[in-house]
Design an enzyme around this catalytic site. Structure first.
Site, PDB file in Angstrom:
ATOM      1  N   SER A 195     -13.621  31.439 -62.618  1.00  0.00           N
ATOM      2  CA  SER A 195     -12.176  31.467 -62.359  1.00  0.00           C
ATOM      3  C   SER A 195     -11.927  32.348 -61.133  1.00  0.00           C
ATOM      4  O   SER A 195     -12.476  32.076 -60.067  1.00  0.00           O
ATOM      5  CB  SER A 195     -11.427  31.954 -63.606  1.00  0.00           C
ATOM      6  OG  SER A 195     -10.037  31.932 -63.385  1.00  0.00           O
ATOM      7  N   HIS A 215     -11.414  27.087 -62.318  1.00  0.00           N
ATOM      8  CA  HIS A 215      -9.957  26.973 -62.453  1.00  0.00           C
ATOM      9  C   HIS A 215      -9.361  26.821 -61.053  1.00  0.00           C
ATOM     10  O   HIS A 215      -9.463  27.733 -60.236  1.00  0.00           O
ATOM     11  CB  HIS A 215      -9.369  28.220 -63.121  1.00  0.00           C
ATOM     12  CG  HIS A 215      -9.890  28.452 -64.506  1.00  0.00           C
ATOM     13  ND1 HIS A 215      -9.905  29.695 -65.104  1.00  0.00           N
ATOM     14  CD2 HIS A 215     -10.420  27.602 -65.423  1.00  0.00           C
ATOM     15  CE1 HIS A 215     -10.412  29.589 -66.324  1.00  0.00           C
ATOM     16  NE2 HIS A 215     -10.737  28.336 -66.538  1.00  0.00           N
ATOM     17  N   ASP A 235     -12.108  32.458 -70.851  1.00  0.00           N
ATOM     18  CA  ASP A 235     -12.413  31.030 -71.001  1.00  0.00           C
ATOM     19  C   ASP A 235     -13.921  30.793 -70.870  1.00  0.00           C
ATOM     20  O   ASP A 235     -14.537  31.224 -69.900  1.00  0.00           O
ATOM     21  CB  ASP A 235     -11.649  30.222 -69.931  1.00  0.00           C
ATOM     22  CG  ASP A 235     -11.822  28.720 -70.093  1.00  0.00           C
ATOM     23  OD1 ASP A 235     -12.008  28.270 -71.239  1.00  0.00           O
ATOM     24  OD2 ASP A 235     -11.763  28.000 -69.074  1.00  0.00           O
TER      25      ASP A 235
END
EC number: 3.1.1.61
Length: 348
Positions: free
Chosen positions: A169, A195, A291
């Site tokens: 991310s 992401h 995540d």
């Protein structure tokens, strides 16, 4: 605790006003100043010692990219870019990330799909995360490219059915580039979830492809997964892996967000765990939040080799840190050792 001091740099009075209003709504943040161009910003940085900047890309007199280059050379600070989240704005934003910006967000629009309250929550989260980012790690990311892997890879053959999954991310676009650009032609198939907004994933895949010996694609639905290739999740769909009689293929799923994200690292890792089993390898790189951490643990428990990026080389040690806390990572490695580790485990 003293609030985090934010300096806004934007040539639009309306945007400066909107940002100020949103940022000051959180007691953890304080707007210490607002500059309408980089020259004014330069003086304000000296006087006000901000902890984090918001920086517009398109400004008169000097654009945000030129300012960022100078800033990172002379006075490195965490920066969140305020950019146009379109395919036109993607190359400049990706360049800003390569120059050391921690993160980016779109411009606030009073009539956007992302309501102003959602936008406010997101910019507050990103500024707080950026203020705690490892600015010294940013300087090392560009130097994290590993060399000498060609000879190693040419001397042996790849394990049958081996596949590597990578998740990242915040700070991930450059971390992924450091890993992928180090890989030799004789590399295992690799699937990646970063992401990223929908308009950016195509540019990101092209940029990676241009910097790498392996072929890099933005993943297509039912695309066959082959060795020497890397598949990047599109910005608006979960990437999954499916095993067929002919080998692995990419599946795209536009279902619900998972852990506030689509694409989600959790979804990718879980599909790889289910379809590839102990022939898989999981890698979690720099990123805000958690995540993918739980799914990496499931991969490890299923017999996969798993890696988390270490804290010293991570821009934000959120996702890798969460994985380490769960004992999901068999190894915790600096960024410049990740590519070699992938090759080591992929070869017979």
């Amino acid at each position: 605790m003293k609030p985090i001091k934010v300096l806004i740099i934007d040539d639009s009075a309306l945007i400066r006003s909107l940002l100020r209003e949103m940022i000051t709504s959180d007691p953890r943040l304080e707007v210490c100043g607002a500059a309408e161009d980089p020259y004014q910003a330069r003086e304000m940085i000296k006087q006000l010692n901000p902890h984090v900047l918001t920086l517009d890309i398109e400004m008169p007199r000097m654009n945000g990219i030129s300012f960022l280059k100078n800033l990172m050379r002379l006075h490195p600070l965490p920066v969140v870019m305020i950019s146009t989240l379109t395919q036109v704005g993607a190359p400049e934003t990706l360049e800003a990330l390569s120059l050391g910006a921690v993160d980016f967000i779109g411009k606030p629009k009073q009539h956007s799909d992302l309501g102003l309250s959602q936008y406010r929550d997101e910019i507050i989260r990103k500024l707080i995360c950026a203020a705690g980012a490892n600015v010294t790690a940013m300087e090392g990311v560009g130097k994290a490219k590993a060399t000498g892997l060609d000879a190693v890879a040419q001397s042996k053959s790849l394990k049958t059915g081996f596949l590597c999954a990578i998740g990242a991310s915040t700070g991930g676009t450059e971390a992924i580039k450091a890993v992928v650009s180090s890989l030799p032609l004789n590399s295992p198939p690799i699937v990646v979830t970063q992401h990223i907004p929908p308009a950016f994933s195509t540019s990101f895949a092209k940029r990676l492809d241009g910097a790498s010996a392996v072929k890099v694609y933005e993943a297509q639905h039912q695309q066959p997964i082959e060795k020497g290739c890397v598949y990047i999740a599109p910005g608006d769909a979960h990437l999954k892996v499916s095993k067929t009689a002919k080998g692995y293929i990419c599946l795209l799923d536009s279902g619900e967000m998972v852990n506030r994200h689509r694409p989600s690292v959790e979804v990718l890792f879980d599909s790889v765990c289910e379809q590839v089993g102990n022939k898989a390898m999981g890698v979690i790189l720099t990123g805000m939040g958690a995540d993918g951490a739980e799914a990496l643990k499931r991969m490890r428990d299923a017999g996969s080799h798993t890696i988390a990026q270490d804290e010293a080389t991570s821009i934000v040690w959120g996702m890798p840190g969460a994985a380490v806390k769960l004992d999901a990572a068999a190894e915790v490695l600096p960024l410049n050792k990740v590519a070699a580790n992938i090759i080591k485990h992929a070869l017979k």
